[in-house]
Scaffold this motif. Structure first.
Motif, PDB file in Angstrom:
ATOM      1  N   LYS A  95      -2.280   7.209   6.109  1.00 40.69           N
ATOM      2  CA  LYS A  95      -0.651   7.032   6.602  1.00 40.69           C
ATOM      3  C   LYS A  95       0.037   7.916   5.997  1.00 40.69           C
ATOM      4  O   LYS A  95       0.800   8.379   6.567  1.00 40.69           O
ATOM      5  CB  LYS A  95      -0.463   5.658   6.395  1.00 40.69           C
ATOM      6  N   SER A 121      -6.916   3.909   4.279  1.00 40.98           N
ATOM      7  CA  SER A 121      -6.061   3.920   5.384  1.00 40.98           C
ATOM      8  C   SER A 121      -4.735   4.197   4.838  1.00 40.98           C
ATOM      9  O   SER A 121      -3.745   4.959   5.693  1.00 40.98           O
ATOM     10  CB  SER A 121      -6.148   2.472   6.015  1.00 40.98           C
ATOM     11  N   ILE A 122      -4.294   3.585   3.659  1.00 42.90           N
ATOM     12  CA  ILE A 122      -2.659   4.095   3.219  1.00 42.90           C
ATOM     13  C   ILE A 122      -2.664   5.418   2.940  1.00 42.90           C
ATOM     14  O   ILE A 122      -1.608   6.078   3.314  1.00 42.90           O
ATOM     15  CB  ILE A 122      -2.365   3.231   2.025  1.00 42.90           C
ATOM     16  N   ASP A 123      -3.849   5.895   2.240  1.00 41.83           N
ATOM     17  CA  ASP A 123      -4.082   7.229   1.990  1.00 41.83           C
ATOM     18  C   ASP A 123      -3.721   8.248   3.275  1.00 41.83           C
ATOM     19  O   ASP A 123      -2.687   9.190   3.354  1.00 41.83           O
ATOM     20  CB  ASP A 123      -5.281   7.749   1.377  1.00 41.83           C
TER      21      ASP A 123
END
Lengths: 222, 75
Positions: free
Chosen positions: B64, B60-62
């Motif tokens: 974002k 999910s960070i990737d």
């Protein structure tokens, strides 16, 4: 998300490491008992740290050859992920040592070497943050990073081979003594655990790099 | 897609190892009791869930960051 084949490979390898590492039979050894399975998780953290610090120094050398702030961003991203791996390696090692050697910290030569290596890398970030000028910071940081990596080699590879150690393979190969693992364990350790953790570190580092590129956009195109 | 894939993999891992437990007992104490009562799979499940959770977090960070990159490029 940037999709890459190696990210999928990383997930598969680490899932195999966790499930196979916990369930596939291991040699029966006194004192170690089932905790021998920690080899699948504790040791690859150190392999990961060395690989990430290697990638970091690679980008530092590239920066010195051709000053490009992107190389500097990459060098710091890899170094910071490498430090996180190292800290996790020390903590997991302390937990393991507490139940097998009797004490969490027994001033074993590898514990001391690892702590020294981590402190040297911590100084890398302290040094960088003490220099306000961006180009100078990148250059001094790159030079120091080479020193830090060169210090990592004796701390983790050379001195433990020369001294008596509680770690297996003291006076020999401290990283992965072939006598400690049987064929079943090696089938998890080398093809899945070590590359899986390295790929996870690379993945995290690339995300940090991409974020820093956006943050420092104004500097990069100045 | 990730979830079903992970489930299949977990199943494959379990099948692969089911036939192996209960091998000859020796003096060295291992977690045989834990394993025969099946509770080791609880630990495996917990670890696998924790790991999958961390991976989903990283993904999910990737994502974002990718969204942020796209926005920056459009400017």
């Amino acid at each position: 998300m940037k999709k890459s084949w190696w990210k999928a490979l990383c997930i598969v390898m680490l899932l195999y490491t966790i499930i196979g590492g916990l369930l596939i039979n291991v040699p029966r050894k006194a004192i170690l008992n089932e905790s021998i399975r920690n080899i699948y998780f504790h040791v690859p953290l150190w392999f990961g740290m060395m690989a990430l610090c290697g990638a970091s120094v690679f980008h530092s050398i590239r920066f010195l050859r051709k000053p490009d702030l992107v190389s500097d961003i990459k060098a710091t991203s890899y170094a910071s992920t490498g430090i996180v791996f190292g800290i996790l390696g020390i903590i997991t090692g302390a937990v393991w040592a507490n139940y097998t050697w009797g004490k969490a910290w027994s001033n074993d030569i590898k514990q001391i070497g690892a702590a020294i290596a981590l402190l040297i890398y911590a100084a890398y970030f302290v040094l960088r943050n003490s220099i306000p000028d961006i180009d100078k910071r990148a250059r001094v940081g790159a030079v120091y990073n080479i020193f830090a990596f060169v210090m990592l080699l004796p701390a983790l590879w050379i001195i433990p081979r020369m001294m008596e150690s509680l770690h297996p393979g003291g006076m020999g190969n401290p990283g992965a003594d072939p006598r400690d693992m049987d064929a079943r364990m090696r089938m998890i350790f080398w093809p899945a655990a070590v590359p899986g953790f390295i790929l996870l570190g690379v993945w995290i580092s690339t995300v940090i790099t991409r974020l820093r590129k956006i943050e420092d956009k104004n500097l990069l195109h100045a | 897609m990730h979830n079903s894939f992970a489930k299949k993999l977990l199943l494959a891992g379990l099948l692969f190892t089911f036939g192996r437990f209960g091998e000859a007992q020796e003096k060295v104490e291992m977690a045989d009791g834990l394993r025969s009562s099946g509770k080791i799979y609880v630990v495996v499940a917990v670890l696998a869930i924790a790991f999958i959770g961390l991976l989903l977090f990283l993904i999910s960070i990737d994502r974002k960051v990718s969204r942020l990159e796209k926005k920056e490029n459009q400017k």
